[in-house]
Design a protein around this motif. Structure first.
Motif, mmCIF file in Angstrom:
data_model
loop_
_atom_site.group_PDB
_atom_site.id
_atom_site.type_symbol
_atom_site.label_atom_id
_atom_site.label_comp_id
_atom_site.label_asym_id
_atom_site.label_seq_id
_atom_site.Cartn_x
_atom_site.Cartn_y
_atom_site.Cartn_z
ATOM 1 N N ALA A 237 -16.666 58.256 52.908
ATOM 2 C CA ALA A 237 -16.744 59.705 52.730
ATOM 3 C C ALA A 237 -17.437 59.987 51.405
ATOM 4 C CB ALA A 237 -15.343 60.303 52.741
ATOM 5 N N GLN A 238 -18.326 60.967 51.412
ATOM 6 C CA GLN A 238 -19.056 61.304 50.199
ATOM 7 C C GLN A 238 -19.104 62.816 50.018
ATOM 8 O OE1 GLN A 238 -23.542 60.838 49.320
ATOM 9 N NE2 GLN A 238 -22.630 58.941 48.603
ATOM 10 N N GLY A 239 -18.162 63.306 49.217
ATOM 11 C CA GLY A 239 -18.130 64.718 48.885
ATOM 12 C C GLY A 239 -18.204 65.595 50.111
ATOM 13 N N GLY A 240 -19.049 66.614 50.040
ATOM 14 C CA GLY A 240 -19.185 67.540 51.148
ATOM 15 C C GLY A 240 -20.144 67.068 52.211
ATOM 16 N N ARG A 241 -20.684 65.867 52.066
ATOM 17 C CA ARG A 241 -21.669 65.375 53.036
ATOM 18 C C ARG A 241 -21.013 64.743 54.254
ATOM 19 N NH1 ARG A 241 -25.790 61.432 50.517
ATOM 20 N NH2 ARG A 241 -27.031 62.068 52.331
#
Length: 222
Positions: free
Chosen positions: A59-63
Motif C-alpha cells: 500500500a502506498q498512501g492514496g495510490r
C-alpha cells in the motif's frame, strides 16, 4: 472455482511483476486487473493480498496498492540473506546429494553455452536449468525450514534476472559459476560448494549494482 481463479490471478500477476511487465510503482487496481485477467474482483483481491504478503506489492498512501520498488539498498539486503541461505544449502546438499542427479546437472551445465546461443532473448531454457538446479539443491539439503526461507526469497531475486539477461558476458560467466557449484556438490565437497556459491553471489551482486545506473536512466527502479 473462486479458489482456482485466485490461484490463476496470483500466478499471472506474480509472473508479470517478476518479468517487469508490471514495473515497480505500477498501481494495481482491482477492476483493471480483473478485466485484464478475465476474472472477477474477488480472486484478484485475494491474489493481491498474497502478493502483499510476499512483499511484491504494498500500500502506498492514496495510490492504493503498487508494485514495490527494488532499491539498491534492498538488493544488498536480499543478497545478505541469500548468501547465508544458499551457502548453507549448498553445503548441506554436498553432504546428502543424490550423485546421479548432480552428475546429470554437471553435464547439462557443461552444455549451457548452447542454451544461451539458442536465439531466445529471454533465455528461458537456461533459466529453466537454473531453476532445476535450485530444486535439486533444495531436495538434497533436506531441511524444510531452510528450503521454505529460500522459496520465499526467490520471487524477489527473480526480478533481478532482467539485469543479467541483458548482459551476455555475465550470463556466460554465471553458467560457469553454476557449473563449479554443481561439480563441488557432485564431489561431496561441502566447503568448496559453499565457497563456489559465495563467489557466484558476490559476482552477481556486483553485476546488479553496476547496472543500477543504467536501469535508473530508463526510469526503472533497480
Amino acid at each position: 472455482m473462486e479458489a482456482k481463479a485466485s490461484d490463476r490471478a496470483y500466478a499471472a500477476l506474480r509472473e508479470d511483476i517478476v518479468e517487469w511487465r508490471l514495473a515497480p510503482g505500477t498501481v494495481l487496481q482491482e477492476v483493471e486487473q480483473s478485466e485484464r485477467l478475465g476474472v472477477s474482483r474477488t480472486p484478484v483481491r485475494e491474489a493481491l493480498a498474497r502478493l502483499t504478503a510476499d512483499g511484491l506489492v504494498a500500500a502506498q498512501g492514496g495510490r492504493g496498492l503498487v508494485v514495490t520498488a527494488v532499491s539498491v539498498e534492498s538488493v544488498e539486503q536480499l543478497f545478505q540473506l541469500r548468501r547465508a541461505l544458499e551457502q548453507e544449502a549448498a553445503r548441506a546438499a554436498a553432504k546428502n546429494r543424490d550423485l546421479a542427479v548432480f552428475l546429470d546437472l554437471r553435464d547439462r551445465f557443461r552444455a549451457a553455452a548452447d542454451l544461451l546461443d539458442d536465439g531466445d532473448p529471454t533465455h528461458a531454457r537456461y533459466y529453466d536449468l537454473v531453476d532445476h538446479l535450485d530444486r535439486a539443491i533444495d531436495d538434497a539439503a533436506a531441511n524444510p525450514y531452510l528450503v521454505a526461507a529460500l522459496r520465499n526469497l526467490r520471487p524477489h531475486l527473480a526480478r533481478l534476472r532482467r539485469v543479467s539477461r541483458d548482459d551476455p558476458d555475465r550470463l556466460r560467466a554465471a553458467a560457469q559459476e553454476h557449473l563449479l557449484i554443481v561439480e563441488a556438490i557432485a564431489d561431496g565437497d561441502a566447503g568448496l560448494a559453499a565457497s563456489a556459491t559465495r563467489v557466484h553471489l558476490h559476482r552477481s551482486l556486483q553485476n546488479v549494482l553496476l547496472s543500477a545506473e543504467r536501469l535508473t536512466s530508463t526510469k526503472e527502479t533497480v
